[in-house]
Design an enzyme around this catalytic site. Structure first.
Site, PDB file in Angstrom:
ATOM      1  N   SER A 129      -0.258 -11.877  -0.345  1.00  9.38           N
ATOM      2  CA  SER A 129      -0.772 -11.327   0.908  1.00  9.38           C
ATOM      3  C   SER A 129      -1.914 -10.329   0.711  1.00  9.38           C
ATOM      4  O   SER A 129      -2.945 -10.672   0.168  1.00  9.38           O
ATOM      5  CB  SER A 129       0.384 -10.704   1.680  1.00  9.38           C
ATOM      6  OG  SER A 129      -0.024 -10.379   2.965  1.00  9.38           O
ATOM      7  N   HIS A 130      -1.662  -9.074   1.091  1.00 11.03           N
ATOM      8  CA  HIS A 130      -2.726  -8.067   1.064  1.00 11.03           C
ATOM      9  C   HIS A 130      -2.892  -7.451  -0.316  1.00 11.03           C
ATOM     10  O   HIS A 130      -3.770  -6.611  -0.509  1.00 11.03           O
ATOM     11  CB  HIS A 130      -2.405  -6.982   2.083  1.00 11.03           C
ATOM     12  CG  HIS A 130      -1.064  -6.357   1.827  1.00 11.03           C
ATOM     13  ND1 HIS A 130       0.106  -6.973   2.169  1.00 11.03           N
ATOM     14  CD2 HIS A 130      -0.720  -5.201   1.234  1.00 11.03           C
ATOM     15  CE1 HIS A 130       1.131  -6.214   1.807  1.00 11.03           C
ATOM     16  NE2 HIS A 130       0.648  -5.123   1.216  1.00 11.03           N
TER      17      HIS A 130
ATOM     18  N   ARG B 242      -2.817 -11.057   8.722  1.00  8.31           N
ATOM     19  CA  ARG B 242      -3.074  -9.746   9.338  1.00  8.31           C
ATOM     20  C   ARG B 242      -4.500  -9.671   9.863  1.00  8.31           C
ATOM     21  O   ARG B 242      -5.404 -10.286   9.293  1.00  8.31           O
ATOM     22  CB  ARG B 242      -2.929  -8.637   8.309  1.00  8.31           C
ATOM     23  CG  ARG B 242      -1.601  -8.570   7.645  1.00  8.31           C
ATOM     24  CD  ARG B 242      -1.616  -7.378   6.746  1.00  8.31           C
ATOM     25  NE  ARG B 242      -0.354  -7.265   6.033  1.00  8.31           N
ATOM     26  CZ  ARG B 242       0.097  -6.130   5.530  1.00  8.31           C
ATOM     27  NH1 ARG B 242      -0.628  -5.025   5.656  1.00  8.31           N
ATOM     28  NH2 ARG B 242       1.228  -6.093   4.900  1.00  8.31           N
TER      29      ARG B 242
ATOM     30  N   ARG C 238       6.272   4.686   3.068  1.00  9.19           N
ATOM     31  CA  ARG C 238       5.428   4.570   4.256  1.00  9.19           C
ATOM     32  C   ARG C 238       5.892   5.553   5.335  1.00  9.19           C
ATOM     33  O   ARG C 238       7.092   5.683   5.576  1.00  9.19           O
ATOM     34  CB  ARG C 238       5.472   3.154   4.810  1.00  9.19           C
ATOM     35  CG  ARG C 238       5.008   2.093   3.828  1.00  9.19           C
ATOM     36  CD  ARG C 238       4.414   0.888   4.545  1.00  9.19           C
ATOM     37  NE  ARG C 238       4.211  -0.237   3.657  1.00  9.19           N
ATOM     38  CZ  ARG C 238       3.176  -0.357   2.813  1.00  9.19           C
ATOM     39  NH1 ARG C 238       2.260   0.584   2.746  1.00  9.19           N
ATOM     40  NH2 ARG C 238       3.064  -1.428   2.045  1.00  9.19           N
TER      41      ARG C 238
HETATM   42  C1  VG1 Z   1       4.320  -4.715   4.588  1.00 10.64           C
HETATM   43  C2  VG1 Z   1       4.195  -4.344   6.051  1.00 10.64           C
HETATM   44  C3  VG1 Z   1       5.060  -5.263   6.890  1.00 10.64           C
HETATM   45  C4  VG1 Z   1       4.698  -6.728   6.614  1.00 10.64           C
HETATM   46  C5  VG1 Z   1       4.775  -7.014   5.130  1.00 10.64           C
HETATM   47  C6  VG1 Z   1       4.288  -8.404   4.794  1.00 10.64           C
HETATM   48  O1  VG1 Z   1       5.654  -4.525   4.159  1.00 10.64           O
HETATM   49  O2  VG1 Z   1       4.566  -3.005   6.252  1.00 10.64           O
HETATM   50  O3  VG1 Z   1       4.885  -4.949   8.243  1.00 10.64           O
HETATM   51  O4  VG1 Z   1       5.569  -7.591   7.294  1.00 10.64           O
HETATM   52  O5  VG1 Z   1       3.962  -6.084   4.406  1.00 10.64           O
HETATM   53  O6  VG1 Z   1       2.965  -8.545   5.190  1.00 10.64           O
HETATM   54  P1  VG1 Z   1       6.115  -3.231   3.359  1.00 10.64           P
HETATM   55  O7  VG1 Z   1       7.557  -3.513   3.033  1.00 10.64           O
HETATM   56  O8  VG1 Z   1       5.241  -3.094   2.186  1.00 10.64           O
HETATM   57  O9  VG1 Z   1       5.941  -2.083   4.280  1.00 10.64           O
HETATM   58  V1  VG1 Z   1       1.958  -9.664   4.504  1.00 10.64           V
HETATM   59  O10 VG1 Z   1       0.573  -9.649   5.284  1.00 10.64           O
HETATM   60  O11 VG1 Z   1       2.875 -10.474   3.585  1.00 10.64           O
HETATM   61  O12 VG1 Z   1       2.381 -11.042   4.693  1.00 10.64           O
HETATM   62 CO    CO Z   2      -0.536 -11.194   4.663  1.00 11.11          CO
END
Ligand code: VG1
Ligand code: CO
Length: 537
Positions: free
Chosen positions: A116-117, A278, A490
């Site tokens: 993801s990010h 996102r 967080r």
């Molecule tokens: C983070 C975000 C959460 C999101 C998750 C996956 O999780 O806070 O809102 O669903 O990433 O996003 P965490 O546990 O690090 O706070 V991503 O764009 O996989 O798909």
């Molecule tokens: Co993502």
């Protein structure tokens, strides 16, 4: 075909987090790390009597996606898969497109290669999201069983063939990564109306952050909607995301923020994360927080052809601000609050209890798939702009005028020492904070939140800690489940403001005193004297 059984030893740390298994790329490159995880996942499909014959494989194009593809195919095939559908030859597609394909072709599940990010590359992160037949991430009952399996695995099955032979197996098919997804978007939004808006001079600046959405964005915004050719930037897919940390927020994408806030700008500015679920939204000179974005979508949903008949209900994650609650209440809509992680929305979507939802971490989505969706959110905004003829700023001003403004800020301490984090959590959990000073106010309550899913009865403990103050501030605090090094904390803070003369203040400015008071309350500078605070918004 020769199926072979390979002896293996368990790897530690194969516990899926908020969005699948994530680790450093080099960890994934260890012998049998990938194979152990895949075999364990397939074992769980079978132990739960789920069909495991037809799988979709996708990825966000990051380093290791192409290399791992044939190895995943071999394991699936050796475990009895009869059909394997691969989303795009270059394994570069948004997660929401993969979710749609799982649903459209009625696959038994899927595997999305993405962290993801998180940054990519050999020194970055890799990950695998395990997807269910509904096109959504595996629930905790599944991932708990999967983790347990990884701790006892002794062997896996694979095919004794070359990578090229694996890609050429007759059960393997490659499908276009963009077409089905773009068609889906076109079926939901008013494309002719948005097209006219562009014809009349409307502009968009979309930043794909060198990740997975460039191709879909060009197809949808430029080709189908007629946006100017330079509307998509950083649109090529690069295995290391060009060194970017592909997380669309004010900390990690200052470029689009600067372009939109300090000019030259566009009517709509947007960016998305590594796997395209996102999104970050701007108008000319104005940033739209994700909780406000969800509130706007809810308020104007009737303008979207797909939602014209109304919403069954809406939901937000618990850390998200209450802006959408205010809108839902006035509109007579049910509004649910769920723990962090899209799977908690998926069960409400499956049950038909909600049709639109979002989380503060820059993600919104709806009942047409089971993942959040960046391009969906951007099209939602374009559709609203085209249908109302208003600017983003006008829409935001109207929202605040009619409902009051919920100021919101979110910050994290990323990758800090896990032992110190454990101490801090213990301190917050046990300290008698109620009645303590909080700036000019006092702490009213401190609650460890747990959750029971109203649709499935599934439960979540350790959702986070909620602190309410006598001046109406809400602080929420939780441990992240997506980091790959140390621990990430967080913090989320919100405050409702009815006074219109204050609506124009920057939210980080508005929340400054509350954040300082929270830092004192939680003794942050003692626990983390050197940690950098990552301010997302
Ligand atoms: C983070 C975000 C959460 C999101 C998750 C996956 O999780 O806070 O809102 O669903 O990433 O996003 P965490 O546990 O690090 O706070 V991503 O764009 O996989 O798909
Ligand atoms: Co993502």
């Amino acid at each position: 075909m020769r199926t072979i059984t390979v002896q293996t030893l368990p790897h530690a740390n194969q516990k899926p987090g908020t969005g699948g298994l994530r680790s450093r790329s080099r960890t994934f490159m260890q012998e049998n790390f990938l194979e152990n995880f895949m075999q364990s996942a397939l074992d769980v499909f079978k132990s739960k009597n789920m069909r495991a014959e037809f799988f979709v494989i996708a990825g966000d194009g990051r380093f290791l996606c192409r290399e791992f593809l044939p190895r995943i195919i071999k394991i699936l095939a050796a475990n009895g898969a009869k059909r394997i559908m691969i989303v795009g030859r270059d394994i570069t597609a948004p997660t929401p497109a993969a979710s749609h394909i799982i649903r459209k072709y009625r696959a038994d599940g899927g595997f999305v290669m993405s962290a993801s990010h998180n940054p990519g590359g050999i020194d970055g992160d890799f990950g695998i999201k395990v997807e269910m037949p509904n096109g959504g991430g595996a629930p905790e009952s599944f991932t708990d069983a999967l983790y347990a399996r990884t701790k006892e695995i002794k062997e896996y099955k694979t095919f004794d063939i070359s990578d090229d032979e694996a890609l050429a197996l007759p059960i393997v098919e490659f499908i276009d990564a963009t077409r089905d997804y773009a068609d889906l978007m076109e079926s939901m939004f008013d494309f002719p109306l948005i097209k006219k808006w562009f014809e009349k001079g409307g502009t968009i600046r979309f930043d794909a952050m060198w990740a997975s959405t460039g191709a879909a964005a060009r197809e949808i915004f430029i080709k189908r909607l007629g946006a100017p050719g330079n509307s998509v930037i950083r649109g090529e897919s690069k295995p290391d995301f060009g060194g970017l940390h592909p997380e669309p927020n004010l900390r990690y994408n200052p470029e689009i923020a600067n372009f939109m806030m300090n000019g030259p700008g566009a009517d709509l500015g947007a960016a998305c994360d590594g796997d395209g679920d996102r999104n970050m939204i701007f108008g000319r000179g104005i940033f739209v927080s994700p909780p406000d974005s969800l509130a706007i979508m809810t308020r104007h949903h009737k303008l979207i052809p797909y939602f014209a008949k109304g919403l069954s209900g809406v939901a937000r994650s618990i850390p998200t601000s209450s802006a959408v609650d205010l809108v839902a209440k006035k509109m007579g809509l049910d509004c649910y609050k769920v723990p962090t992680g899209w799977k908690w929305f998926a069960s409400l979507l499956d049950a038909g209890m909600i049709s639109l939802c979002g989380e503060e971490s820059f993600g919104q989505g709806g009942n047409y798939i089971r993942e959040k969706d960046a391009i969906f959110a951007i099209l939602f905004w374009l559709n609203i702009l085209a249908a109302t003829g208003k600017t983003v700023r006008e829409l935001m001003n109207e929202l605040w005028r009619d409902f009051g403004r919920v100021f919101y800020t979110q910050y994290s301490f990323e990758g800090v020492d896990a032992a110190r984090v454990a101490e801090l959590c213990e301190y917050i959990r046990t300290a008698d904070l109620v009645g303590a000073g909080f700036g000019k106010a006092k702490i009213k309550s401190k609650t460890e939140l747990a959750y029971t899913d109203p649709a499935t009865g599934a439960t979540a403990a350790n959702v986070g800690t909620e602190i309410l103050t006598t001046d109406g501030t809400r602080i929420f605090f939780r441990l992240s489940g997506t980091g790959t090094v140390g621990a990430t904390l967080r913090f989320y803070a919100e405050k409702f403001e009815p006074d219109a003369t204050k609506f124009g203040v920057d939210s980080r400015e508005y929340m400054r005193d509350a954040v300082a008071a929270a830092d004192r309350l939680f003794r942050i500078s003692e626990f983390f004297p050197d940690a950098e605070k990552t301010v997302a918004m």
